[in-house]
Structure formats: C-alpha cells, structure tokens
Design an enzyme around this catalytic site. Sequence first.
Site: not given
Ligand SMILES: [Mn+2]
Length: 464
Positions: A57, A258, A275, A286, A365, A369, A376, A409, A413, A431, A433
């Site tokens: 696509d 997100h 982010d 990240d 959250h 990670h 991730h 991170e 919120y 946040r 991070e």
């Molecule tokens: Mn992250």
Amino acid sequence: MRILTLLVALAACSSALASAGPPAPGPDWFASHRAALAAKLPPDAVVVLRAPSESEDLLDAYRPDSNFWYLTGFSEPDAIAVFRPGALEGKRYTLFVKPKSWAEERWTGRRAGVEGAKSEFRADAAYPMADFQKESRALLAGAKALYYADARDKDFREKLVSAWQALAAAGPEPLPALDVAPLLGQMRFVKDAAEIATLREAVRLSVEAHRAALTRARPGLNEGVLKAVMVERCLAGGSARMAYAPIVGSGPNSVILHYPDANRTMLAGEMIVNDTACEYGLYAADVTRSYPVSGTFSPEQRALYAIVLAAQKAGIAKAVPGARHHDIQDAAYEVIVDGLLKLGLLKGTREEVKTSRSFAAFFPHGVSHWLGLDVHDAGSYEFGDPTDRWTRYFSSNATLRPGMVLTVEPGIYIPAKSEGVDPKWWNIGVRIEDDVLVTEKGPECLSCEAPREIADVEKAMAVH
Ligand SMILES: [Mn+2]
C-alpha cells in the site's frame, strides 16, 4: 562553472562529514552472530528465518526485520535464511532471495540477487524465493529440531511447521518446532562495542533534535511543527527513519500516552510531551522531554515535573550491574507516589496506594524497557507474574549486566475532570525518558544532554 562544480562538491563533502556516524558492521560481524547462535542450538538443528514481504500500500517503507538482519546483514524484503550448523561445510547457510530483475527493480529498488546473496552476504548457496518449497525438503531432512522466526507471517509458519511435521512423522519420535526468538533475545541482550557506538549516534542525533524542537516551541505553533523539526534533524543527520511514531502532544494531548496526531495548535500555559527519537543504523533511541509551551513552568507544572525528574534520577541510579530490573521501577514508583501524596493528589499511605492501585490514575505505565535494534528490544524481563500488568512491572527479575541498554521513563498525567482534583492540575502531562547504558562503573545516561533540569529547560527556551 568550474567554481560552481567545486562548491557543489564541497557542499556534498561537508554534508557527508556531518552525518558520518560509526561505520556499518561488516560481514564478519553477522557471521559471528550465526556462530553464536549455532553454539546455542542442539546438534542437528535447522533454523529457518523469514524476512517479511514489502507492504503493497506504500504507506510504510520497508524496514529490515531485526532478527533476520542481525544474523545475515541482508536488508531486502521477502527473503528466507536457512542455517544447518551441523551440516558439512558449504551447506550450512542458504539464502532465498528475490532474483535480479530490472523490470521489478525499477519499481521497488535494487536487489543483490542470487549471486549477490553469496558474494556479498556469504551464503553457501542461494536460490530465488520461488524455489523454497522445492529446496526446503532437502534442507530440513535429517534435522532433529526446527527453530523458526516467521516475522509475523503466520501463513509461512504454518506451512513450514506442517512440512516439518510431515517429515518428522516418518521417523520414530515427534521432533520439536520452536520459536528461535528467545535464543536471539539472549544474544541481543548485552550490546557489543559496535552496537553501543551505533546507539550513541542514534541518541546523539535525538538529543540534537530535542534541543531544536525545544527552542522552537511557542504558543500558537502547531504540534506538527515540533514533530517536523525532530524528523528533519534525524533524517538530516543520517537516520533512515524515526525509531518509532513520534508523540508530540500539548495540553489535553499531553495526558494521552501515545497521542498519535500531532496536529493541534499549542496554547500558552500548556505542557508539551515530546516522545520522539531517531533510528540510526537500525538501532533505536527513545527520548522524551516535557516542557511548557510558553517557556516557563507554572507552579503546578513545576511541582509535577520536579517529582517526575526526581523519580527518574532515583530510577537511573538503580541501573547498576547486579541489580534487578524492577529495582528501577520500584525506586521511581516510590518517588512518584510520595510526591503525589504530598501534593494531596493521592490519598492514604504509600501501602494503601499500592494495594488499591489508585496511583494508576495518574501514572499508568511502567518505567523501563530494553533498547537496541528494536525500541522495545529483545531480551527477557523474567517477569515473576506475566499475567497482570502492574504485577509484571514490579516483578521484572532480569539481572542487569554491563552492556545492557534500557530506558528510564517515569511520568505523571492528570486528565481533565479527574475526580476530586482541583482543575488547576488538569491536562498536565509530564514524561521524562532517557536511555541508559549499564556499565561496570554504574549507569551512564546517554541522552541526559537534552535539557532536563527545570532551569536548563527554561534557559534553552528563553532564546526567542
Ligand atoms: Mn520508551
């Protein structure tokens, strides 16, 4: 005319220098991964890996599958690699690739072809993809265990496993068919010097991009401009793409973890959560920074930011060899809960808040990670309880070792209309991070150069 040519040449030269990161790894590096995988396999194992087909696509340019690339260096779509470490020399590594065809390459890009698969990628044998069914019987025959990586191509996996089972049915006992990903996860867990150099470059570019976005932010600007500034810096610095879909949310969007859109006009008095980070040489940074649209923190923004920053520092301090991964989570969590209790945004004691999970209304959250080829990244968390999200965060038992790279991170919120919360706190999201390398000497923050202290953020934003 000659002067013009010279100037153009100089410009090309200087831009090439500006984006000169660490060198791309050579064929020996990929061969060493194949050897390391072979050492982890039982005798007479066969490994079959799929590199996915390109999406038709045109929505996304193809990104090589991390595991496939890590073992082969081959970055074209639609390929299969077969390893038989126990086979005779010259029969251990087979690649199936799309054959050279100018009629097709003029649409979708250049290919190494069957010959290139051998000469450039060191395959012992190579065939066109169309020959896989025909050749696979001989490649699987006699093996005692199948390890596969399907790159989410379920149809491929089902056909492969049923062909394997049909072969195995002729023998005296059932033969195992296993996902190879956990073995590759063990290998990718601790980064080598080349990987760390590449990660440093991904992070360096991301820090530069964050600085540029920070100084650009102001009331009346669209979130999309900050996203564009980030993307511009990454790509101009040599990134092939972003490490993940950028998240740039202001005000009511700053509390959406997100938030995908990045198309709202930012207003004075709001917070921005940015982010966004670059990928470099397929390795991901990240990084998140949060800052006030108007360049100066309000008392409420300042109070929440200070808690998140203290929580992040407490978490980073735990990223030392021998620590458990959940030590980072535990340390950051305590600072956030104590801070929210002190501000009156949470009620009760630390223990009550943990039992009732009331903290999750504002801190929904986990805080860390693994980071590497994937944002991730591969590598086991050794969760004590894999069934429940929060229990998981607090039970990530993996022991930290030098060479591991992880994020820290924490965030707070406060959604609008939060029950019992004074409206002055509403729609503030924070946040912070950063990317941390575990070293013998302790944690090394790779990205902390991006303004993070309140005074540094305000100073960086005061340029306009
Ligand atoms: Mn992250």
